[in-house]
Design a protein around this motif. Structure first.
Motif, PDB file in Angstrom:
ATOM      1  N   LYS A 172      18.851  -5.359  11.432  1.00 26.02           N
ATOM      2  CA  LYS A 172      20.200  -5.412  10.876  1.00 26.02           C
ATOM      3  C   LYS A 172      20.837  -6.741  11.259  1.00 26.02           C
ATOM      4  CE  LYS A 172      20.554  -0.396  11.358  1.00 26.02           C
ATOM      5  NZ  LYS A 172      21.280   0.745  11.991  1.00 26.02           N
ATOM      6  N   VAL A 173      20.781  -7.693  10.333  1.00 23.15           N
ATOM      7  CA  VAL A 173      21.336  -9.014  10.599  1.00 23.15           C
ATOM      8  C   VAL A 173      22.847  -8.938  10.744  1.00 23.15           C
ATOM      9  CG1 VAL A 173      21.489 -11.385   9.745  1.00 23.15           C
ATOM     10  CG2 VAL A 173      19.413 -10.044   9.351  1.00 23.15           C
ATOM     11  N   SER A 174      23.481  -8.170   9.875  1.00 21.68           N
ATOM     12  CA  SER A 174      24.919  -7.948   9.932  1.00 21.68           C
ATOM     13  C   SER A 174      25.202  -6.586   9.313  1.00 21.68           C
ATOM     14  CB  SER A 174      25.684  -9.066   9.199  1.00 21.68           C
ATOM     15  OG  SER A 174      25.394  -9.041   7.819  1.00 21.68           O
ATOM     16  N   GLU A 175      26.467  -6.271   9.144  1.00 19.87           N
ATOM     17  CA  GLU A 175      26.817  -4.995   8.527  1.00 19.87           C
ATOM     18  C   GLU A 175      26.396  -4.928   7.058  1.00 19.87           C
ATOM     19  OE1 GLU A 175      30.949  -4.325   9.021  1.00 19.87           O
ATOM     20  OE2 GLU A 175      30.845  -4.075  11.203  1.00 19.87           O
ATOM     21  N   LYS A 176      26.190  -6.086   6.436  1.00 21.43           N
ATOM     22  CA  LYS A 176      25.874  -6.124   5.012  1.00 21.43           C
ATOM     23  C   LYS A 176      24.456  -6.581   4.712  1.00 21.43           C
ATOM     24  CE  LYS A 176      30.657  -6.998   3.586  1.00 21.43           C
ATOM     25  NZ  LYS A 176      31.543  -7.880   2.801  1.00 21.43           N
ATOM     26  N   VAL A 177      23.742  -7.109   5.677  1.00 21.13           N
ATOM     27  CA  VAL A 177      22.421  -7.671   5.436  1.00 21.13           C
ATOM     28  C   VAL A 177      21.411  -7.014   6.369  1.00 21.13           C
ATOM     29  CG1 VAL A 177      21.006  -9.755   5.339  1.00 21.13           C
ATOM     30  CG2 VAL A 177      23.440  -9.857   4.752  1.00 21.13           C
ATOM     31  N   SER A 178      20.299  -6.554   5.774  1.00 22.11           N
ATOM     32  CA  SER A 178      19.203  -5.982   6.547  1.00 22.11           C
ATOM     33  C   SER A 178      17.884  -6.557   6.035  1.00 22.11           C
ATOM     34  CB  SER A 178      19.174  -4.450   6.433  1.00 22.11           C
ATOM     35  OG  SER A 178      20.346  -3.875   6.955  1.00 22.11           O
ATOM     36  N   LEU A 179      16.984  -6.868   6.961  1.00 20.74           N
ATOM     37  CA  LEU A 179      15.639  -7.317   6.636  1.00 20.74           C
ATOM     38  C   LEU A 179      14.660  -6.224   7.040  1.00 20.74           C
ATOM     39  CD1 LEU A 179      15.837 -11.003   7.949  1.00 20.74           C
ATOM     40  CD2 LEU A 179      16.291 -10.169   5.639  1.00 20.74           C
ATOM     41  N   ALA A 180      13.677  -5.963   6.184  1.00 16.59           N
ATOM     42  CA  ALA A 180      12.766  -4.841   6.424  1.00 16.59           C
ATOM     43  C   ALA A 180      11.332  -5.255   6.151  1.00 16.59           C
ATOM     44  CB  ALA A 180      13.147  -3.646   5.549  1.00 16.59           C
ATOM     45  N   SER A 181      10.406  -4.597   6.830  1.00 12.67           N
ATOM     46  CA  SER A 181       8.976  -4.801   6.610  1.00 12.67           C
ATOM     47  C   SER A 181       8.250  -3.508   6.942  1.00 12.67           C
ATOM     48  CB  SER A 181       8.439  -5.947   7.479  1.00 12.67           C
ATOM     49  OG  SER A 181       8.562  -5.622   8.857  1.00 12.67           O
ATOM     50  N   ASP A 182       7.107  -3.306   6.299  1.00  9.67           N
ATOM     51  CA  ASP A 182       6.290  -2.138   6.602  1.00  9.67           C
ATOM     52  C   ASP A 182       4.817  -2.482   6.450  1.00  9.67           C
ATOM     53  OD1 ASP A 182       5.913  -2.226   3.883  1.00  9.67           O
ATOM     54  OD2 ASP A 182       6.372  -0.126   3.510  1.00  9.67           O
ATOM     55  N   PHE A 183       3.986  -1.645   7.058  1.00 11.80           N
ATOM     56  CA  PHE A 183       2.542  -1.831   7.053  1.00 11.80           C
ATOM     57  C   PHE A 183       1.903  -0.463   6.885  1.00 11.80           C
ATOM     58  CE2 PHE A 183      -1.510  -1.756   9.342  1.00 11.80           C
ATOM     59  CZ  PHE A 183      -2.175  -2.804   8.730  1.00 11.80           C
ATOM     60  N   MET A 184       1.095  -0.304   5.833  1.00 16.39           N
ATOM     61  CA  MET A 184       0.424   0.950   5.532  1.00 16.39           C
ATOM     62  C   MET A 184      -1.088   0.723   5.556  1.00 16.39           C
ATOM     63  SD  MET A 184       2.982   3.080   4.961  1.00 16.39           S
ATOM     64  CE  MET A 184       2.202   4.428   4.094  1.00 16.39           C
ATOM     65  N   TYR A 185      -1.785   1.579   6.309  1.00 18.21           N
ATOM     66  CA  TYR A 185      -3.245   1.450   6.424  1.00 18.21           C
ATOM     67  C   TYR A 185      -3.869   2.834   6.425  1.00 18.21           C
ATOM     68  CZ  TYR A 185      -7.821   0.627   8.566  1.00 18.21           C
ATOM     69  OH  TYR A 185      -9.162   0.611   8.824  1.00 18.21           O
ATOM     70  N   ASN A 186      -4.933   2.981   5.668  1.00 20.84           N
ATOM     71  CA  ASN A 186      -5.691   4.216   5.656  1.00 20.84           C
ATOM     72  C   ASN A 186      -7.102   3.900   6.150  1.00 20.84           C
ATOM     73  OD1 ASN A 186      -7.358   6.499   4.750  1.00 20.84           O
ATOM     74  ND2 ASN A 186      -5.557   7.141   3.593  1.00 20.84           N
ATOM     75  N   TYR A 187      -7.425   4.379   7.349  1.00 25.07           N
ATOM     76  CA  TYR A 187      -8.707   4.015   7.947  1.00 25.07           C
ATOM     77  C   TYR A 187      -9.874   4.792   7.351  1.00 25.07           C
ATOM     78  CZ  TYR A 187      -7.606   8.064  10.944  1.00 25.07           C
ATOM     79  OH  TYR A 187      -7.239   9.309  11.423  1.00 25.07           O
ATOM     80  N   MET A 188      -9.600   5.701   6.398  1.00 22.36           N
ATOM     81  CA  MET A 188     -10.692   6.374   5.702  1.00 22.36           C
ATOM     82  C   MET A 188     -11.049   5.656   4.402  1.00 22.36           C
ATOM     83  SD  MET A 188      -9.942  10.429   6.297  1.00 22.36           S
ATOM     84  CE  MET A 188      -9.951  11.129   7.956  1.00 22.36           C
ATOM     85  N   SER A 189     -10.027   5.312   3.612  1.00 21.05           N
ATOM     86  CA  SER A 189     -10.273   4.578   2.367  1.00 21.05           C
ATOM     87  C   SER A 189     -10.224   3.067   2.549  1.00 21.05           C
ATOM     88  CB  SER A 189      -9.245   4.996   1.315  1.00 21.05           C
ATOM     89  OG  SER A 189      -7.923   4.670   1.742  1.00 21.05           O
ATOM     90  N   LYS A 190      -9.799   2.601   3.730  1.00 21.95           N
ATOM     91  CA  LYS A 190      -9.698   1.173   4.056  1.00 21.95           C
ATOM     92  C   LYS A 190      -8.672   0.447   3.197  1.00 21.95           C
ATOM     93  CE  LYS A 190     -13.014   1.858   6.970  1.00 21.95           C
ATOM     94  NZ  LYS A 190     -12.706   1.984   8.410  1.00 21.95           N
ATOM     95  N   ASP A 191      -7.694   1.159   2.671  1.00 21.98           N
ATOM     96  CA  ASP A 191      -6.624   0.529   1.892  1.00 21.98           C
ATOM     97  C   ASP A 191      -5.540   0.010   2.836  1.00 21.98           C
ATOM     98  OD1 ASP A 191      -7.884   1.124  -0.488  1.00 21.98           O
ATOM     99  OD2 ASP A 191      -6.873   3.056  -0.714  1.00 21.98           O
ATOM    100  N   VAL A 192      -5.112  -1.223   2.600  1.00 18.85           N
ATOM    101  CA  VAL A 192      -4.102  -1.856   3.440  1.00 18.85           C
ATOM    102  C   VAL A 192      -3.023  -2.443   2.550  1.00 18.85           C
ATOM    103  CG1 VAL A 192      -3.629  -3.579   5.219  1.00 18.85           C
ATOM    104  CG2 VAL A 192      -5.845  -2.419   5.171  1.00 18.85           C
ATOM    105  N   THR A 193      -1.774  -2.180   2.883  1.00 22.07           N
ATOM    106  CA  THR A 193      -0.644  -2.749   2.149  1.00 22.07           C
ATOM    107  C   THR A 193       0.458  -3.112   3.134  1.00 22.07           C
ATOM    108  OG1 THR A 193      -1.117  -1.350   0.224  1.00 22.07           O
ATOM    109  CG2 THR A 193       1.040  -2.422   0.309  1.00 22.07           C
ATOM    110  N   ALA A 194       0.963  -4.322   3.007  1.00 18.47           N
ATOM    111  CA  ALA A 194       2.091  -4.778   3.819  1.00 18.47           C
ATOM    112  C   ALA A 194       3.164  -5.340   2.897  1.00 18.47           C
ATOM    113  CB  ALA A 194       1.655  -5.838   4.829  1.00 18.47           C
ATOM    114  N   SER A 195       4.409  -5.156   3.241  1.00 16.68           N
ATOM    115  CA  SER A 195       5.499  -5.631   2.397  1.00 16.68           C
ATOM    116  C   SER A 195       6.680  -6.064   3.253  1.00 16.68           C
ATOM    117  CB  SER A 195       5.942  -4.548   1.399  1.00 16.68           C
ATOM    118  OG  SER A 195       6.400  -3.393   2.079  1.00 16.68           O
TER     119      SER A 195
END
Length: 311
Positions: free
Chosen positions: A230-253
Motif C-alpha cells: 500500500k503505497v498510499s491510501e489511493k495507490v496499491s502495488l500487487a504481485s502474485d506467483f502461482m505454481y502447480n508442482y504436478m502439472s509444472k505450470d507457472v504463472t507470475a503477475s
C-alpha cells in the motif's frame, strides 16, 4: 552572573524506555479476529483479477425501498467455444439478466435469471453475531451443471472456522487462527465423494498497515504466493506467483490499483504475455462508465469491452 547559575539537566527515568517497549509488546490474550480462509488473497485478487469482459454491457438497478431492489443487465459480445486448435474460436452472443435483491443488516437474498435458462441464487444470513450461514445455488438446463453449496462461518475471538457441504458429496472445513497481531495461520481439508478426491492445504497471512503478504500450499499441487504494498491510501502495488508442482505450470503477475477522485484504474501483466486494464469512471451520482481491455500476445487473443452502470 551567567557563570554562577548551575546548568539545568533533565534526567529521563530509566523505566521510561522499558515502559515504551512494554506498550509495544503484543497482547496475545486479545488478538484480532482474522479474515475467512477463503479470502486470504482478497487484496491481490482485487488488484490483479478485475471482472473483465468483452463487448457491450449495460446494468441498471432500481431501488424500490431501502431493502428491496430490482436489477436489469444486458450484455452483447463474443463467447469463446472449446477448440482443439491453438486459435481462439468465438461466436456472437447476447444475454439478458433479471435480478432481485433483498439486503438487510442480518439477511441478504440475491437472485438472478438469465435468458439461457440459468437461475442463480445467493443467501447470507447472520444467525448470531458469530455464526453466519451462506448458500449458493445454480440451476441450468445443461446436464450435471447444476450445483448447490452451504457454508457455515463461525467467527471466534481470534479465529475463524468454516464448514462447507455441497452436492456431489462435497465436504470441506477450514480454520484460521491469529498467531500474533499481524500474523495468521491455518489450514483446510476437503473431500469430493463423487470424484473420489481429497486434499489438504495450509496457508499464512502477514498484514500491516502498509502491506499484505500471503502464502498457500495444497496437496493438489497448488502453491500460491501474493504480496500487496500500500503505497498510499489511493495507490496499491500487487504481485502474485502461482505454481502447480504436478502439472509444472507457472504463472507470475504484477499490477497496480489506483483510485482517483472520479475513477479507479486497475492493470496487470503476467508471465504469459497477457496484459489487462480495467477502468471505472464515475460520470455522475449513480452513473458509472466502464472500460475493459485484455491482450493475450501468446494466443493472439484481444478483448475490448465498454459498459454503463446506472443505479
Amino acid at each position: 552572573m551567567a557563570g554562577l547559575v548551575p546548568p539545568v539537566t533533565t534526567t529521563i527515568p530509566a523505566d521510561a524506555s522499558k515502559t515504551k517497549k512494554a506498550d509495544e509488546k503484543a497482547d496475545y490474550m486479545n488478538l484480532p479476529c482474522p479474515i475467512p480462509f477463503e479470502e486470504i488473497h482478497r487484496e491481490a485478487l482485487m488488484s490483479l483479477k478485475p471482472e473483465t469482459f468483452e463487448g457491450l454491457r449495460f446494468d441498471f438497478t432500481k431501488g424500490l425501498n431501502q431493502k428491496f431492489s430490482l436489477s436489469h443487465s444486458v450484455s452483447m459480445g463474443p463467447t469463446e467455444i472449446p477448440s482443439q486448435s491453438a486459435e481462439t474460436i468465438k461466436i456472437p452472443t447476447s444475454h439478458y439478466e433479471f435480478g432481485a435483491n433483498y439486503i438487510d443488516p442480518n439477511l441478504m437474498l440475491i437472485g438472478r435469471v438469465l435468458t439461457d435458462g440459468r437461475l442463480n441464487a445467493r443467501v447470507k444470513w447472520d444467525l448470531t453475531d458469530n455464526l453466519t450461514v451462506k448458500a449458493n445455488a445454480q440451476l441450468t438446463n445443461e446436464p450435471h451443471m447444476s450445483h448447490g453449496m452451504f457454508n457455515f462461518d463461525y467467527k471466534g475471538k481470534d479465529y475463524r472456522s468454516q464448514f462447507q457441504i455441497g452436492n456431489g458429496a462435497l465436504f470441506g472445513a477450514s480454520y484460521f487462527q491469529s498467531v500474533t497481531p499481524h500474523l495468521s495461520m491455518g489450514g483446510e481439508v476437503f473431500w469430493a465423494g463423487q470424484h473420489r478426491k481429497s486434499g489438504i492445504g495450509y496457508a499464512g497471512r502477514y498484514e500491516t498497515d502498509k502491506m499484505v503478504a500471503t502464502g498457500q500450499v495444497a496437496s493438489t499441487g497448488m502453491v500460491a504466493l501474493s504480496y500487496v504494498q500500500k503505497v498510499s491510501e489511493k495507490v496499491s502495488l500487487a504481485s502474485d506467483f502461482m505454481y502447480n508442482y504436478m502439472s509444472k505450470d507457472v504463472t507470475a503477475s504484477v499490477g497496480y490499483d489506483y483510485i482517483l477522485r472520479q475513477c479507479r484504474l486497475r492493470s496487470k501483466i503476467d508471465s504469459n504475455g497477457c496484459t489487462t486494464a480495467f477502468l471505472e469512471e464515475r460520470l455522475n451520482m449513480g452513473l458509472n462508465f466502464i472500460l475493459s481491455a485484455e491482450i493475450d500476445h501468446k494466443k493472439k487473443d484481444y478483448k475490448f469491452g465498454f459498459g454503463l452502470t446506472v443505479g
